[in-house]
Design an enzyme around this catalytic site. Structure first.
Site, PDB file in Angstrom:
ATOM      1  N   HIS A 207       0.665  -1.270  -0.057  1.00 53.82           N
ATOM      2  CA  HIS A 207       0.152   0.079  -0.066  1.00 53.82           C
ATOM      3  C   HIS A 207       0.881   1.448  -0.035  1.00 53.82           C
ATOM      4  O   HIS A 207       0.137   2.264  -0.023  1.00 53.82           O
ATOM      5  CB  HIS A 207      -0.741   0.089   1.188  1.00 53.82           C
ATOM      6  CG  HIS A 207      -1.939  -1.092   1.269  1.00 53.82           C
ATOM      7  ND1 HIS A 207      -3.265  -0.896   0.806  1.00 53.82           N
ATOM      8  CD2 HIS A 207      -1.898  -2.173   1.759  1.00 53.82           C
ATOM      9  CE1 HIS A 207      -3.971  -1.950   0.938  1.00 53.82           C
ATOM     10  NE2 HIS A 207      -3.029  -2.768   1.411  1.00 53.82           N
TER      11      HIS A 207
ATOM     12  N   THR B   2      -8.250   6.674  -1.507  1.00 50.87           N
ATOM     13  CA  THR B   2      -9.678   6.007  -1.712  1.00 50.87           C
ATOM     14  C   THR B   2     -10.927   7.235  -1.374  1.00 50.87           C
ATOM     15  O   THR B   2     -11.976   7.171  -2.082  1.00 50.87           O
ATOM     16  CB  THR B   2      -9.947   4.822  -1.066  1.00 50.87           C
ATOM     17  OG1 THR B   2      -9.462   5.149   0.456  1.00 50.87           O
ATOM     18  CG2 THR B   2      -9.353   3.707  -1.300  1.00 50.87           C
TER      19      THR B   2
ATOM     20  N   LYS C 206     -14.637   8.260  -2.848  1.00 46.96           N
ATOM     21  CA  LYS C 206     -15.927   8.664  -2.101  1.00 46.96           C
ATOM     22  C   LYS C 206     -16.549   9.994  -2.552  1.00 46.96           C
ATOM     23  O   LYS C 206     -17.551  10.145  -2.673  1.00 46.96           O
ATOM     24  CB  LYS C 206     -15.363   8.449  -0.510  1.00 46.96           C
ATOM     25  CG  LYS C 206     -14.973   6.930  -0.249  1.00 46.96           C
ATOM     26  CD  LYS C 206     -14.237   7.119   1.074  1.00 46.96           C
ATOM     27  CE  LYS C 206     -13.787   5.837   1.319  1.00 46.96           C
ATOM     28  NZ  LYS C 206     -12.522   5.957   2.456  1.00 46.96           N
TER      29      LYS C 206
HETATM   30  C1  26Q Z   1       3.771   0.567  10.088  1.00 50.94           C
HETATM   31  C2  26Q Z   1       4.885   0.073  11.190  1.00 50.94           C
HETATM   32  C3  26Q Z   1       4.721   0.384  12.470  1.00 50.94           C
HETATM   33  C4  26Q Z   1       3.614   1.267  12.522  1.00 50.94           C
HETATM   34  C5  26Q Z   1       2.595   1.849  11.792  1.00 50.94           C
HETATM   35  C6  26Q Z   1       2.935   1.156  10.436  1.00 50.94           C
HETATM   36  C7  26Q Z   1       1.882   1.458   9.494  1.00 50.94           C
HETATM   37  C8  26Q Z   1       0.624   1.665   9.913  1.00 50.94           C
HETATM   38  C9  26Q Z   1      -0.465   1.897   8.724  1.00 50.94           C
HETATM   39  C10 26Q Z   1       2.019   1.638   8.194  1.00 50.94           C
HETATM   40  C11 26Q Z   1       1.222   2.297   7.336  1.00 50.94           C
HETATM   41  C12 26Q Z   1      -0.212   2.078   7.443  1.00 50.94           C
HETATM   42  C13 26Q Z   1      -0.997   2.628   6.536  1.00 50.94           C
HETATM   43  C14 26Q Z   1      -1.050   2.988   5.273  1.00 50.94           C
HETATM   44  C15 26Q Z   1      -1.933   3.256   4.384  1.00 50.94           C
HETATM   45  O1  26Q Z   1      -3.130   3.680   4.794  1.00 50.94           O
HETATM   46  N1  26Q Z   1      -1.862   3.470   3.355  1.00 50.94           N
HETATM   47  C16 26Q Z   1      -3.014   3.744   2.188  1.00 50.94           C
HETATM   48  O2  26Q Z   1      -3.389   2.751   1.728  1.00 50.94           O
HETATM   49  C17 26Q Z   1      -4.568   3.145   1.178  1.00 50.94           C
HETATM   50  C18 26Q Z   1      -5.399   1.950   0.343  1.00 50.94           C
HETATM   51  O3  26Q Z   1      -4.777   0.921  -0.348  1.00 50.94           O
HETATM   52  C19 26Q Z   1      -4.221   3.706  -0.237  1.00 50.94           C
HETATM   53  O4  26Q Z   1      -5.440   4.198  -0.904  1.00 50.94           O
HETATM   54  C20 26Q Z   1      -3.205   4.795   0.219  1.00 50.94           C
HETATM   55  O5  26Q Z   1      -2.936   5.652  -1.079  1.00 50.94           O
HETATM   56  C21 26Q Z   1      -2.170   4.413   1.147  1.00 50.94           C
HETATM   57  O6  26Q Z   1      -1.609   5.518   1.694  1.00 50.94           O
END
Ligand code: 26Q
Length: 823
Positions: A354, A650, A654
């Protein structure tokens, strides 16, 4: 579920006395809300049992995700069951207002943003399509913090969402699983076979809580979202220590264990590297796979066929320990040999990436990993060793490739590398993002495993974000093209028939206006600010992050302010700039951006010269529920990330399905939105991904050049630090420095002019209201492909290889097509 109002009333009255031991007039709003939930849940549990039985010999899909942002369920489920009116009227006769009950529900904040909400949209589409697809995640005691704005700053309040209990969940204590941490591994040869025994480990009990997942027009098909909570194994104090008088130790063991499911890490696209996070990751993976194995065994299918009957999907790398954990189960517990176990594992698991932001690629120090998960580490080492051996045979002396693709390197375990090697499919979430994965982030792997890489453009649950969130628009659409769009979003395209129908366009405009009035009412009630529903609502709601460039939007607003101050006629239509989103608590820069928005809002909103023209609002605590109010009310959707950085987005979808018009860069799914609506129905500007990536590779960008060559831009940038914000002092210096001293990593200054030009075009278009609403209509009509039903059909057909038991979502509703005479 209820054929008529009378039956519903009777069932409701019986339920409240049964569960609460009270009569209706004694009950609080919470009791009444809870009773309605229990009534629906009971029926769903019954159907869940039937679904389970009838899908015993159907391939099961498990969607593993650290985050699920499911939103509130009660209203949505009433809509899905098509009983909202019946229940509303029935309750009214009992002197209960359904809306009051709906307000009682908490919005479980078990996710940060896009990734967590995507998981929830996918659960809905799997249920809708009749796929046996279940969620596996964490039951955090505290979800994402609640955001409060104090003196313009974000402050965080703990989200104690379970304090009154959560009536949708069903604890399944009897299905608990023991998860083992730390300890030592003893290897022993038993009958010529090397066996591994995990000793002196610290056991943790994983207790599952199930939430029923039901979708529209398929109420008897109930899937399951299983969330795990950590408890001490004995579920009591450690009485041995306690009796010895070691009270502190007895209590601290308990809290150390409970810490595992205590709180959601509030970083999105960020890094945290803490041991507790890795513990969480292994905890819900081991519990989930343990419970899958248990139910698999009840099906009497040969273990060798496991991957034909089970698919495990991992939502980013957070659940990647599924790969070594499944290997461990198959080898250590089931006695399979390495090669057979590896075949099963790879064929079972598929992986979605992602993000391309390097700081979000997970890595763990070897020592920490090895100490916490000794047996899993051994397996990861062996996967790495065998992979390297195979690679060396194929790529001989291409040492660079061999080095880059290692799992364990530079003293760290590279989780993304493990994910690519150990799964059968690797996908990105929008066409552009997938290309970047193939040619940049995973370019070496693309040479080795080109067949694994594929794209699955994200989608959203159009039933939640249009049907349920925007009833006025939904009704208008159904009146025009019939109800088939609810089951097949691509039917929305029939709206194009009304493109030149002025009476329809007028109705569309009226719906938008009414939705804007509702949002204005919320703003007035929640923060006492008046906003004019006749002004343009220009909206940017999403997590606050440098790459999402809220700053570019702010600079635009500052520029417009400067213009109006010079010449009040320079801005024609009044405009309201609406921002919302949370910053990770440790992300100082993002928090400063929030403060900047609020400081600007303060200045503009109280300036008598401009307040008729410009308003700025920061909406506190953006979450799924607030999104449901905002998307229907937006005129303009701001999707302005630095090209190449937003994997998909996303929110853009929406907004689109609710008729907002996008101003955006060619990033993520914006590219596909543009293809769908045509360039005349979207406002695209700025550097392309290729240009951004070239600058990053070769250099050549100097932000100072932009600053010196553009006077009005220079003024805005200077205003960050020159006393323009009377109260600010040096507060915004970090932002100023990021732009000039640190050369503007996200090309804000570079894209500023192009952004203003696109914005001007957009305003010109808005001034011609009939043209504007026609553009809005085209956006709605073309939003169908961005339904998560489409995404999930692609995952099911191409990755999971599972059937869906619903076919009508492909077929247009002939009746209404004929009536319209369009086809
Ligand atoms: C990783 C390691 C330690 C702590 C937290 C994390 C962590 C937590 C959440 C890393 C990433 C996330 C979330 C990422 C995210 O929401 N990405 C988004 O995903 C969407 C769905 O595919 C995309 O539409 C977005 O572009 C993208 O930013």
């Amino acid at each position: 579920m209820f054929d008529d109002k009378e039956k519903f009333k009777l069932a409701y009255l019986t339920k409240i006395s049964e569960t609460e031991g009270i009569t209706l007039d004694e009950g609080s709003l919470w009791d009444k809300y809870k009773t309605l939930v229990l009534l629906l849940k009971e029926n769903m549990s019954f159907n869940r049992a039937l679904t389970k039985k009838s899908t015993m010999y159907t391939k099961q899909v498990y969607y593993f995700s650290m985050e699920f942002l499911i939103g509130r369920l009660l209203h949505y489920y009433l809509v899905n069951m098509e009983i909202e009116e019946l229940v509303r009227e029935g309750l009214a006769e009992l002197h209960i207002n359904l809306d009051d009950l709906l307000q009682q529900e908490v919005d479980p904040g078990l996710g940060n943003g896009g990734l967590g909400r995507l998981a929830a949209c996918f659960l809905d589409s799997m249920a809708f399509l009749g796929i046996s697809g279940h969620g596996n995640g964490m039951r955090y005691k505290y979800g994402l913090f609640e955001q409060k704005i104090r003196n313009g700053f974000q402050t965080e309040v703990a989200d104690n969402w379970l304090k009154n209990g959560y009536p949708w969940e069903i604890p399944r204590t009897e299905k608990s699983i023991v998860v083992k941490f730390k300890g030592t591994i003893r290897a022993e040869s038993v009958q010529d076979k090397l066996m591994f025994y995990h000793e002196h480990y610290e056991p943790v009990l994983a207790v599952p809580y199930d939430i029923p997942i039901m979708s529209y027009d398929n109420p008897s098909n109930i899937n399951n979202l299983r969330l795990w909570s950590a408890e001490p194994v004995a579920n009591e104090l450690d009485f041995d220590s306690f009796n010895r008088g070691e009270f502190d130790q007895a209590v601290s063991l308990r809290s150390e264990v409970e810490a595992i499911s205590y709180i959601l890490y509030p970083d999105d696209n960020g890094r945290s590297g803490k041991e507790l996070r890795l513990k969480q990751e292994y905890f819900f993976v081991a519990a989930g796979l343990g419970s899958i194995m248990r139910s698999f065994k009840k099906r009497n299918i040969s273990l060798g066929d496991f991957s034909k009957w089970v698919a495990v999907h991992i939502n980013d790398t957070h659940p990647v320990l599924c790969i070594p954990e499944l290997m461990r189960i198959l080898i250590d517990e089931e006695g399979l040999g390495w090669d057979q176990a590896w075949n099963i594992t790879v064929n079972t698991i598929s992986f979605t990436n992602h993000t391309i932001m390097p700081e979000a690629l997970e890595k763990w120090p070897v020592d920490l990993f090895k100490n916490l998960l000794p047996r899993i580490y051994m397996i990861v080492e062996e996967i790495d060793r065998r992979f390297k051996e195979r690679l060396a045979r194929r790529f001989l002396d291409d040492w660079e490739l061999i080095h880059n693709t290692q799992i364990i390197k530079d003293g760290q375990v590279q989780m993304a590398n493990l994910a690519v090697i150990g799964s059968s499919s690797v996908n990105g979430v929008a066409a552009l993002h997938t290309e970047i994965l193939k040619h940049q982030v995973f370019k070496d792997y693309y040479r080795v495993f080109s067949y694994k890489f594929n794209n699955k453009t994200n989608g959203i649950n159009h039933r939640r974000f249009l049907l349920a969130a925007n009833p006025a628009l939904s009704e208008l659409i159904t009146e025009a093209i019939g109800p088939a769009w609810k089951k097949n979003a691509e039917e929305l395209e029939n709206l194009l028939f009304y493109k030149d129908n002025s009476s329809f366009i007028e109705k569309l405009a009226k719906v938008k206006y009414l939705n804007k009035c509702q949002l204005a009412k919320h703003v007035k009630e929640s923060q006492g600010l008046e906003i004019d529903p006749l002004s343009i609502f220009d909206v940017q709601v999403k997590r606050i992050h440098a790459y999402k460039r809220q700053l570019l939007n702010i600079l635009k607003v500052m520029h417009l302010y400067n213009q109006v101050k010079n010449d009040p006629q320079s801005v024609r239509d009044p405009q309201t700039f609406i921002f919302g989103g949370k910053a990770a608590p440790g992300y100082h820069y993002a928090k400063t951006i929030i403060k900047l928005i609020n400081t600007l809002a303060n200045k503009i909103n109280k300036d008598p010269e401009v307040k008729q023209k410009l308003k700025v609002v920061f909406l506190e605590n953006f979450n799924v529920s607030l999104g449901e109010l905002i998307y229907p009310a937006a005129d303009i959707s701001e999707q302005i990330s630095t090209a190449s950085k937003e994997a998909s987005g996303t929110g853009n979808m929406k907004f689109m399905v609710n008729g907002a018009v996008t101003i955006g860069t060619l990033d993520g799914a914006n590219v596909e939105i543009k293809e769908a609506v045509g360039e005349e129905n979207i406002f695209i500007f700025g550097l392309t991904a290729e240009e951004v990536l070239r600058y990053s590779r070769e250099g050549g960008y100097k932000s100072l050049d932009q600053y010196y060559s553009n006077q009005s831009l220079r003024l805005c940038v200077d205003q960050l630090v020159n006393g323009f914000f009377e109260t600010a002092g040096e507060e915004f210096r970090v932002i100023f420095d990021s732009l000039l001293l640190y050369n503007d990593d996200y090309f804000v200054l570079k894209d500023f002019n192009a952004y203003l030009e696109a914005y001007q075009k957009l305003q010109d278009s808005y001034a011609q209201q009939d043209i504007w609403h026609r553009t809005s209509l085209v956006n709605i009509a073309k939003a169908g492909i961005f339904s998560s039903d489409r995404s999930i059909k692609e995952y099911a057909n191409q990755i999971w290889k599972t059937n869906f038991r619903r076919f009508d979502s492909h077929f247009p509703d002939k009746r209404f097509k004929n009536k319209l005479g369009t086809k």
